[in-house]
Structures are given as structure tokens and as C-alpha cells.
Design an enzyme around this catalytic site. Structure first.
Site, PDB file in Angstrom:
ATOM      1  N   SER A  36       0.823  -1.156  -0.158  1.00 25.37           N
ATOM      2  CA  SER A  36       0.236  -0.123   0.131  1.00 25.37           C
ATOM      3  C   SER A  36       0.596   1.297   0.271  1.00 25.37           C
ATOM      4  CB  SER A  36      -1.043   0.022   1.513  1.00 25.37           C
ATOM      5  OG  SER A  36      -1.766   1.122   1.444  1.00 25.37           O
ATOM      6  N   GLY A  48     -12.353  11.175 -20.421  1.00 24.44           N
ATOM      7  CA  GLY A  48     -12.931  10.426 -21.685  1.00 24.44           C
ATOM      8  C   GLY A  48     -13.122  11.347 -22.649  1.00 24.44           C
ATOM      9  N   GLN A 172      -6.872   5.461 -29.600  1.00 25.26           N
ATOM     10  CA  GLN A 172      -6.090   4.618 -28.631  1.00 25.26           C
ATOM     11  C   GLN A 172      -6.609   3.249 -28.748  1.00 25.26           C
ATOM     12  OE1 GLN A 172      -7.235   7.562 -27.508  1.00 25.26           O
ATOM     13  NE2 GLN A 172      -7.600   7.538 -25.531  1.00 25.26           N
ATOM     14  N   PRO A 226       3.336  19.095 -32.789  1.00 23.30           N
ATOM     15  CA  PRO A 226       3.757  20.228 -32.886  1.00 23.30           C
ATOM     16  C   PRO A 226       3.837  21.110 -34.305  1.00 23.30           C
ATOM     17  CG  PRO A 226       5.751  19.072 -31.958  1.00 23.30           C
ATOM     18  CD  PRO A 226       4.140  18.415 -32.153  1.00 23.30           C
ATOM     19  N   ASP A 257      -8.182  15.188 -28.553  1.00 21.96           N
ATOM     20  CA  ASP A 257      -9.701  15.617 -28.362  1.00 21.96           C
ATOM     21  C   ASP A 257      -9.962  17.184 -28.675  1.00 21.96           C
ATOM     22  OD1 ASP A 257      -9.905  12.952 -27.506  1.00 21.96           O
ATOM     23  OD2 ASP A 257      -9.719  13.395 -25.591  1.00 21.96           O
TER      24      ASP A 257
HETATM   25  N1  LIG Z   1       3.762  21.734 -29.190  1.00 20.05           N
HETATM   26  C1  LIG Z   1       2.727  22.093 -29.836  1.00 20.05           C
HETATM   27  N2  LIG Z   1       2.354  23.329 -30.391  1.00 20.05           N
HETATM   28  C2  LIG Z   1       1.190  23.718 -31.012  1.00 20.05           C
HETATM   29  N3  LIG Z   1       0.417  23.060 -31.137  1.00 20.05           N
HETATM   30  C3  LIG Z   1       0.379  21.702 -30.636  1.00 20.05           C
HETATM   31  C4  LIG Z   1       1.642  21.501 -30.148  1.00 20.05           C
HETATM   32  N4  LIG Z   1       1.553  19.938 -29.985  1.00 20.05           N
HETATM   33  C5  LIG Z   1      -0.089  19.431 -30.348  1.00 20.05           C
HETATM   34  N5  LIG Z   1      -0.341  20.612 -30.773  1.00 20.05           N
HETATM   35  C6  LIG Z   1      -1.736  20.717 -31.419  1.00 20.05           C
HETATM   36  O1  LIG Z   1      -2.434  19.465 -30.876  1.00 20.05           O
HETATM   37  C7  LIG Z   1      -3.045  18.825 -32.225  1.00 20.05           C
HETATM   38  C8  LIG Z   1      -3.142  17.197 -31.875  1.00 20.05           C
HETATM   39  O2  LIG Z   1      -1.797  16.981 -31.404  1.00 20.05           O
HETATM   40  P1  LIG Z   1      -1.174  15.465 -31.507  1.00 20.05           P
HETATM   41  O3  LIG Z   1      -0.905  15.220 -33.179  1.00 20.05           O
HETATM   42  O4  LIG Z   1       0.001  15.289 -30.752  1.00 20.05           O
HETATM   43  O5  LIG Z   1      -2.518  14.648 -31.127  1.00 20.05           O
HETATM   44  P2  LIG Z   1      -2.490  13.067 -30.440  1.00 20.05           P
HETATM   45  O6  LIG Z   1      -1.201  12.435 -30.557  1.00 20.05           O
HETATM   46  O7  LIG Z   1      -3.802  12.565 -30.669  1.00 20.05           O
HETATM   47  O8  LIG Z   1      -2.662  13.579 -28.761  1.00 20.05           O
HETATM   48  P3  LIG Z   1      -3.243  12.753 -27.789  1.00 20.05           P
HETATM   49  O9  LIG Z   1      -3.644  11.572 -28.087  1.00 20.05           O
HETATM   50  O10 LIG Z   1      -2.368  12.901 -26.577  1.00 20.05           O
HETATM   51  O11 LIG Z   1      -4.472  13.869 -27.209  1.00 20.05           O
HETATM   52  C9  LIG Z   1      -2.248  19.164 -33.347  1.00 20.05           C
HETATM   53  O12 LIG Z   1      -2.804  19.242 -34.365  1.00 20.05           O
HETATM   54  C10 LIG Z   1      -1.847  20.594 -32.745  1.00 20.05           C
HETATM   55  O13 LIG Z   1      -3.079  21.524 -33.403  1.00 20.05           O
HETATM   56 MG   LIG Z   2      -4.974  10.957 -29.853  1.00 19.72          MG
END
Ligand SMILES: Nc1ncnc2c1ncn2[C@@H]1O[C@H](COP(=O)(O)OP(=O)(O)OP(=O)(O)O)[C@@H](O)[C@H]1O
Ligand SMILES: [Mg+2]
Length: 328
Positions: A36, A48, A172, A226, A257
Site C-alpha cells: 500500500s 473520456g 487509442q 507541434p 480531443d
Molecule cells: N507543441 C505544440 N504546439 C502547438 N500545437 C500543438 C503542439 N502539440 C500539439 N499541438 C496541437 O494539438 C493537435 C493534436 O496533437 P497530436 O497530433 O499530438 O495529437 P494526439 O497524438 O492525438 O494527442 P493525444 O492523443 O495525446 O491527445 C495538433 O494538431 C496541434 O494542433
Molecule cells: Mg490522440
């Protein structure tokens, strides 16, 4: 545009243990572990996928319809979502199981011990979309985001049968669904969302090439972290959507999301795909800058100012004609 957002509704319970898990595990006694951990900190966050996406759309002034399954512990979460503009009247409440819950303890070395309790989410497979469509006088789009796998398949089938356009967002659940099931979720989608890693995984699992997927969906949206996002349609040039500059990175959970929330909102406003991607990118940066998927607030003036700085005044005027953030 009446949009139903289907998928998981869950809470995350995140704890921190100010020690090392490794030091508590005794190699000779791993056959009878009884541990624990006295934890320092407990953070409970609303999450979610479907709830995150519906929350974001509500914050932008829409009234999305959330479709998913929860337990009778949902009351507080429901009122939070309703206060943010989400229609929760089609959420199924289980009589026996709790709302899905992610429990995670992290130690000082960032090792994690976590469990995900599916709970009521398993009952999402019992939900039929027809009563939702009847209540609203029809549905223009159903988003199928990560959920009980049987629910995802059932919602997709029902959309196909009833001729309701659907958007596929497997994310996922790609890891645990079989190849044939992935094909079933993707084929005929009006919109297909994924990040660039998942895009490759979808091609591998379906056995369909980049072009073949484009021929089977209306619009494919790929988020590039990014680097922003890219939007493709068969026979059309790609639309590259530059990211919206972030003002600090706190936690990436839920950025995908939030992107979907922004994209679908602009789609509902009737804006171009490029604007959809831009609104998606800006909404996503708000989540990136906070810990948790629903911890951000959108202010009308600040949102449009940031939008104009990233994408120009003309683009911001188009968005400004529609966006209705809850805060001035
Ligand atoms: N460092 C960053 N700077 C600016 N925008 C970002 C950055 N990282 C993510 N984003 C924004 O978030 C959007 C989704 O990011 P990403 O492609 O990493 O999604 P993901 O992998 O599905 O994320 P998760 O499943 O963890 O929510 C990107 O299209 C962009 O608009
Ligand atoms: Mg995602």
C-alpha cells in the site's frame, strides 16, 4: 448542424507517491505482493474522449449531444458538462456499474502503476442512435471516438444503415481492435481523424494504402503534434494547417480531443476545411497549456485575438461571426 459525439466518459484519479516503487518490491516475494503506498497528492480530472470533445464544442458555443455510458456517480460531472453547453440527455446511466475510471500512481522516478476500470462504458454497446436522432429531429454527423469496441462497431453500422454521415476517430483503440474491425470503422467515413503515428497504423492494419484510404473516406484529417495538421481529400491538393503557437507546455493529455472539438465546431459553422483545422489547432493549444483535458476556459475576445495573431484578421473575422465563447 446536429452533431452527436459518441465515445468514452471517464474520470482520471492521479496520485503521486514520494518514493520509489522499485524499493518496495522484494524480488524473493513477488509471488505474494501486498503493498500500500501512502500518496501525497490526489488529482481527480474529468476526461473520456467523448466528454472532452463535447466539452470543447460547448465552450465554443455549440450544443453537442454526448452519447456514452456512465454510472449513477455521474451527477456532478453531468452538471459540469451541462453548464458548458453539452446536451447530456442521451447519456446512458448504468444501474449497476460505476463510470469508467483511470487510477494511476506515479512514483518519484516517474514509474507508474495504473488500472483502467471500464465499468459502465461496457454498456455503451447497448445504446441505439435512432432514439437520439428522433429526439433531435435528425442527426447530421455522428463522431465515433474511442469507446467500448463493440459500441464503436455498432454505432458505425447503425450510421451506415440509416444513412447518417459518420466521422471515425479510433485513436487509442487501434491497438486492441482487429484488422477487419478497423476496416469496418474506417470504410465510408465522411471524416477520418488520427495523428500521424496512427495514420501509419491504420494503413498497416487495414492493408489499405494512403490512396486507397482516401478513396474510401470523404476527408482525412491527420494531426502532426507541434507541426499542426494536414487535411486530405482524394484528387485534391493537401491542405497544410500551420500550428497555433503555444504559450507553454503543461500536459499533452487531451490535445487530440480538443483539436477534434475545434475542427467539428468550425465544420458546424459551415467554414472551410482550412478554418476547421485552424480552429482545431488553437483549441488544442489551450489544452496543452493546462494539466487536464477540460481545465481551460475560452474567452471570446482572447480567443479571436489569438486566432488573428496565428492566422490573420480575415480568417478571424470568419470565425468571429460564429464562435460564442461563454466568457467575454
Ligand atoms: N507543441 C505544440 N504546439 C502547438 N500545437 C500543438 C503542439 N502539440 C500539439 N499541438 C496541437 O494539438 C493537435 C493534436 O496533437 P497530436 O497530433 O499530438 O495529437 P494526439 O497524438 O492525438 O494527442 P493525444 O492523443 O495525446 O491527445 C495538433 O494538431 C496541434 O494542433
Ligand atoms: Mg490522440
Amino acid at each position: 448542424m446536429r452533431i452527436a459525439v459518441t465515445g468514452s466518459i471517464a474520470t482520471d484519479h492521479l496520485m503521486t507517491f514520494p518514493g520509489s516503487f522499485g524499493e518496495q518490491l522484494i524480488a524473493e516475494q513477488l509471488d505474494r505482493v501486498s503493498l500500500s503506498f501512502l500518496v501525497d497528492d490526489l488529482q481527480i480530472r474529468r476526461g473520456g474522449c467523448a466528454a472532452n470533445i463535447a466539452f470543447g464544442m460547448g465552450c465554443l458555443g455549440l450544443r453537442p449531444v454526448l452519447v456514452g455510458a456512465v454510472g449513477n456517480d455521474f451527477a456532478d460531472y453531468r452538471s459540469w458538462l451541462e453548464r458548458h453547453g453539452v446536451d447530456c440527455d442521451s447519456v446512458h446511466v448504468s444501474e449497476t456499474r460505476h463510470t469508467a475510471r483511470f487510477l494511476c500512481t506515479t512514483d518519484e522516478h516517474h514509474n507508474q502503476i495504473a488500472s483502467f476500470y471500464t465499468g459502465a462504458m461496457a454498456e455503451a454497446r447497448l445504446i441505439e442512435l435512432k432514439p437520439v436522432a428522433d429526439r433531435l429531429g435528425g442527426l447530421d454527423l455522428v463522431l465515433i471516438s474511442p469507446n467500448d469496441p463493440d459500441a464503436m462497431l455498432r454505432h458505425t453500422d447503425e450510421c451506415r444503415q440509416r444513412g447518417i454521415p459518420f466521422a471515425a476517430d479510433i485513436s487509442q483503440q487501434l491497438a486492441r481492435m482487429e484488422d477487419g474491425q478497423i476496416r469496418q470503422l474506417v470504410d465510408g467515413a465522411a471524416y477520418l481523424f488520427s495523428n500521424d503515428y496512427e495514420k501509419g497504423l491504420i494503413e498497416q492494419k487495414t492493408g489499405w494504402s494512403d490512396e486507397e484510404i482516401l478513396s474510401r473516406v470523404g476527408v482525412r484529417i491527420t494531426t502532426l503534434g507541434p507541426k499542426g495538421a494536414v487535411i486530405d481529400r482524394a484528387g485534391e491538393p493537401s491542405i497544410q494547417v500551420a500550428p497555433s503557437p503555444e504559450r507553454g507546455k503543461a500536459d499533452p493529455t487531451g490535445v487530440g480531443d480538443a483539436f477534434r472539438a475545434g475542427f467539428l465546431s468550425a465544420l458546424a459553422w459551415g467554414l472551410s476545411l482550412e478554418r476547421c483545422g485552424q480552429v482545431g489547432n488553437l483549441t488544442a493549444t489551450h489544452v496543452l497549456e493546462r494539466v487536464g483535458g477540460q481545465e481551460y476556459e475560452l474567452g471570446q475576445a482572447a480567443f479571436l485575438e489569438r486566432f488573428a495573431a496565428a492566422y490573420g484578421a480575415d480568417a478571424a473575422a470568419e470565425v468571429g461571426a460564429h464562435v460564442r465563447c461563454h466568457h467575454p
